[in-house]
Design a protein around this motif. Structure first.
Motif, PDB file in Angstrom:
ATOM      1  N   ARG A 223      48.189  21.843  39.262  1.00  0.00           N
ATOM      2  CA  ARG A 223      48.840  20.411  38.214  1.00  0.00           C
ATOM      3  C   ARG A 223      47.747  19.939  37.666  1.00  0.00           C
ATOM      4  O   ARG A 223      48.193  18.781  36.818  1.00  0.00           O
ATOM      5  CB  ARG A 223      49.998  19.841  38.925  1.00  0.00           C
ATOM      6  N   ARG A 224      46.577  20.178  37.760  1.00  0.00           N
ATOM      7  CA  ARG A 224      45.533  19.502  37.067  1.00  0.00           C
ATOM      8  C   ARG A 224      45.194  18.150  37.462  1.00  0.00           C
ATOM      9  O   ARG A 224      44.783  17.394  36.675  1.00  0.00           O
ATOM     10  CB  ARG A 224      45.237  19.771  35.743  1.00  0.00           C
ATOM     11  N   THR A 225      45.908  17.566  38.314  1.00  0.00           N
ATOM     12  CA  THR A 225      46.056  16.196  38.732  1.00  0.00           C
ATOM     13  C   THR A 225      44.481  15.916  39.296  1.00  0.00           C
ATOM     14  O   THR A 225      43.992  14.881  39.123  1.00  0.00           O
ATOM     15  CB  THR A 225      46.875  15.873  39.701  1.00  0.00           C
ATOM     16  N   ILE A 226      43.837  16.922  39.840  1.00  0.00           N
ATOM     17  CA  ILE A 226      42.627  16.752  40.411  1.00  0.00           C
ATOM     18  C   ILE A 226      41.597  16.188  39.296  1.00  0.00           C
ATOM     19  O   ILE A 226      40.698  15.577  39.712  1.00  0.00           O
ATOM     20  CB  ILE A 226      42.256  17.798  41.218  1.00  0.00           C
ATOM     21  N   TYR A 227      41.740  16.748  38.005  1.00  0.00           N
ATOM     22  CA  TYR A 227      40.699  16.569  37.197  1.00  0.00           C
ATOM     23  C   TYR A 227      40.323  14.946  37.020  1.00  0.00           C
ATOM     24  O   TYR A 227      39.325  14.601  37.108  1.00  0.00           O
ATOM     25  CB  TYR A 227      41.197  16.993  35.897  1.00  0.00           C
ATOM     26  N   THR A 228      41.395  14.137  36.877  1.00  0.00           N
ATOM     27  CA  THR A 228      41.268  12.865  36.605  1.00  0.00           C
ATOM     28  C   THR A 228      40.979  12.019  37.974  1.00  0.00           C
ATOM     29  O   THR A 228      40.308  11.180  38.036  1.00  0.00           O
ATOM     30  CB  THR A 228      42.318  11.967  36.131  1.00  0.00           C
ATOM     31  N   ILE A 229      41.566  12.785  39.111  1.00  0.00           N
ATOM     32  CA  ILE A 229      41.075  11.839  40.505  1.00  0.00           C
ATOM     33  C   ILE A 229      39.514  12.037  40.645  1.00  0.00           C
ATOM     34  O   ILE A 229      38.874  11.252  41.047  1.00  0.00           O
ATOM     35  CB  ILE A 229      41.800  12.715  41.718  1.00  0.00           C
TER      36      ILE A 229
ATOM     37  N   GLU B 209      47.220  20.013  43.513  1.00  0.00           N
ATOM     38  CA  GLU B 209      46.395  19.011  42.734  1.00  0.00           C
ATOM     39  C   GLU B 209      45.817  19.985  41.935  1.00  0.00           C
ATOM     40  O   GLU B 209      45.401  19.427  40.580  1.00  0.00           O
ATOM     41  CB  GLU B 209      45.412  18.228  43.780  1.00  0.00           C
TER      42      GLU B 209
ATOM     43  N   LEU C 273      33.433  18.298  37.450  1.00  0.00           N
ATOM     44  CA  LEU C 273      34.326  19.290  38.159  1.00  0.00           C
ATOM     45  C   LEU C 273      34.006  20.635  37.990  1.00  0.00           C
ATOM     46  O   LEU C 273      34.349  21.598  38.858  1.00  0.00           O
ATOM     47  CB  LEU C 273      35.768  19.331  37.182  1.00  0.00           C
TER      48      LEU C 273
ATOM     49  N   SER D 146      47.674  16.173  33.140  1.00  0.00           N
ATOM     50  CA  SER D 146      48.804  15.847  33.773  1.00  0.00           C
ATOM     51  C   SER D 146      48.623  15.170  34.765  1.00  0.00           C
ATOM     52  O   SER D 146      47.653  15.190  35.622  1.00  0.00           O
ATOM     53  CB  SER D 146      49.224  17.460  34.018  1.00  0.00           C
TER      54      SER D 146
END
Lengths: 304, 265
Positions: free
Chosen positions: B79-85, B76, A56, A88
């Motif tokens: 909302r920090r959804t990109i971290y896991t994606i 994304e 990241l 989230s």
């Protein structure tokens, strides 16, 4: 399993382009099958390190490898699981849709995917919440489904950023048990925390990071063993020992003919032993008192 | 496959978004209203219906592209959804391809719904559309593609409000580039002349996608596109399509470059 070499991250903040060094030359190695605790106060650079490992953030300097492959290599992620801090997820998805979507990203075949998702729902204790939209999940439930998504691909390396934050004591215990279980399955677990009791109970090795720099790394016993706070000597006093040692010791507690003497260093221990021998007393025990992790932590920060 | 999963999820995200339904309902209302409005005029009824209807399809489609597009990547990250994606085995550009195509699919579905509404109204008035009508819709869709790529680009580095302003400005200016060139050529200031020429060539000319007047004319007069434009019909469509794809490719590439370099703090 995880190796970093001189990882450095410099952030540029604000309009004036002020440089903030979040991580400074981190060199670290995590071995296969161990539970590795990554410790440090808030703002120490733990999350920065983890974000570099998961792709990241790009490091300003240095390199890192997971399972022998450099971190930019996407194939590494096929065998890795990651739970970010305060995760989230897509709140418009139900738990089932969410895991199914991530299973597709991991290219898990349909039948296997459904089977695995079912397993995970029960593993993280979310049975019955499959059809509930994630916006209706509580914080603890989000944390659990976050762990489930990290384990979808049955990864060899699991990276967890503050996995126990925001959980109640029971939840924390469950996560601890889960981490131990992952280790028993032969997985490598790398997790960050600033809560020391988590680490004391389950970690094989820990690294301590303060202000972006690695302060110490090793098995917990060794790290703490290096810092002896005091030495406690218990002796049976036939008479006269108390009077002679009370000035040498930091503290002496007398209970009938037993003395509990706290001493500062090994030299004074020698002298106390001599006195006891002269007075024909008896030594019951000599126990070095180590720092608790908490005290160690404070000490490190003071030194840093 | 992975892009497809992201695209499908983006589609699901869009159709569970309230903005989409608000816009769609308004579009359908206006298209329906065009039938009533047309009765106020004598003759030319179908021209009014088609004018209002096609304009509504274009405007509301562009609004969907902008308002859903500006949040495409921003949300994304926010909302920090990109971290896991991105911790899954997916390359960053694949993520963008998925998001982009997911929104385009959403827009296509909406275009079909709005078109069905318009065709319905036209039929109710006792008229029918011909094949040229669909050429027109195809070019409107190409405009959606271009606008979506712009919204996606801004979404990669800017906040939704700014992205919306930027994209909307592009949409408006894109329809006025001919005028910019015209005013520039009338100006006596050499700097203005140069600037307007450069702007004209850099900015996409969205009027290339606008064949509404021509199409409406053919329908009203019962002609086919090929009849009016004397053989250039399909060439025009092809040119405009390639023109749109060319701009989209460049804008998308820019978005990829920015997104690839980004740190997710």
């Amino acid at each position: 399993m995880i190796r970093t070499e001189g990882l450095t991250k410099v952030f540029t903040v604000g309009f004036r382009g002020r440089k903030v060094r979040a991580l400074e030359g981190l060199t670290l190695e995590v071995k296969r099958g161990e539970i590795f605790g990554f410790l440090g106060p808030n703002g120490a650079g733990k999350t920065t390190t983890i974000k570099i490992l998961t792709g990241l953030l790009y490091p300003t300097e240095g390199r890192a490898w997971i399972m022998g492959r450099e971190i930019g290599d996407v194939s590494v992620k096929e065998r890795m699981g990651f739970l970010p801090e305060n995760p989230s997820f897509y709140e418009y998805l139900t738990g089932l849709e969410f895991l199914n979507f991530y299973g597709q990203l991991l290219k898990i075949p349909y039948d296997e995917r459904l089977h695995r998702i079912g397993e995970l729902f029960s593993l993280v204790g979310l049975e019955g919440a499959e059809e509930l939209q994630l916006r209706r999940y509580s914080k603890g439930m989000i944390q659990r489904i976050g762990i489930a998504q990290a384990l979808l691909n049955n990864p060899e390396v699991v990276i967890l950023d503050e996995p126990m934050s925001g959980l109640d004591p029971l939840g924390r215990k469950e996560i601890r048990d889960l981490i131990l279980r992952l280790r028993d399955e032969g997985k490598t677990v790398f997790f960050s925390t600033h809560i020391l009791s988590d680490v004391e109970m389950i970690c094989d090795r820990v690294a301590i990071l303060v202000k972006g720099r690695l302060k110490a790394v090793g098995p917990l016993d060794e790290l703490l063993g290096g810092y002896v706070k005091s030495i406690e000597v218990t002796v049976r006093d036939p008479g006269g020992v108390f009077e002679e040692v009370k000035d040498l010791a930091e503290r002496v507690i007398r209970r009938e003919d037993l003395l509990l003497i706290s001493l500062k260093d090994e030299e004074t221990v020698e002298r106390v032993i001599e006195v006891v021998r002269e007075r024909k007393g008896r030594i019951h025990s000599i126990v070095p008192q180590r720092l608790s992790l908490e005290e160690y932590f404070v000490k490190m920060q003071e030194e840093g | 496959m992975r892009e497809l999963a992201i695209a499908f999820n983006t589609f699901r995200e869009c159709i569970r978004d309230r903005i989409l339904y608000n816009l769609l309902i308004f579009a359908i209302l206006i298209i329906g209203l065009s039938g009533i409005l047309s009765t106020l005029s004598i003759g030319e009824q179908v021209r009014i219906i088609l004018n209002i209807g096609l304009a509504a399809i274009e405007i509301f489609g562009v609004m969907m592209a902008i308002f859903l597009g500006i949040g495409l990547v921003y949300k994304e990250i926010d909302r920090r959804t990109i971290y896991t994606i991105l911790s899954k085995p997916i390359k960053r550009y694949q993520f963008l391809v998925g998001k982009f195509s997911g929104l385009l699919f959403t827009l296509l579905v909406n275009l079909i719904i709005m078109t069905a509404g318009l065709v319905g109204v036209v039929y109710l008035m006792g008229w029918h559309v011909n094949s040229t009508f669909f050429y027109c819709l195809w070019l409107i869709f190409m405009e959606f593609v271009l606008i979506t790529s712009l919204a996606l680009l801004f979404s990669c580095f800017s906040t939704p409000t700014l992205s919306a302003i930027f994209t909307l400005s592009f949409f408006v200016i894109g329809h006025l580039t001919e005028d910019i060139k015209f005013f520039g050529s009338r100006s006596e200031n050499p700097f203005l002349q140069k600037a307007s020429t450069i702007l004209y060539y850099i900015l996409p000319n969205l009027e290339n996608f606008n064949i509404k007047a021509l199409v409406i004319d053919t329908i009203v007069r019962g002609l086919y596109f090929e009849d009016v434009s004397a053989g250039v019909g399909l060439k025009l469509i092809l040119f405009s399509t390639l023109y749109g794809l060319f701009y989209t490719a460049i804008i998308f590439l820019l978005a990829v470059i920015i997104f690839e370099k980004r740190d997710f703090k």
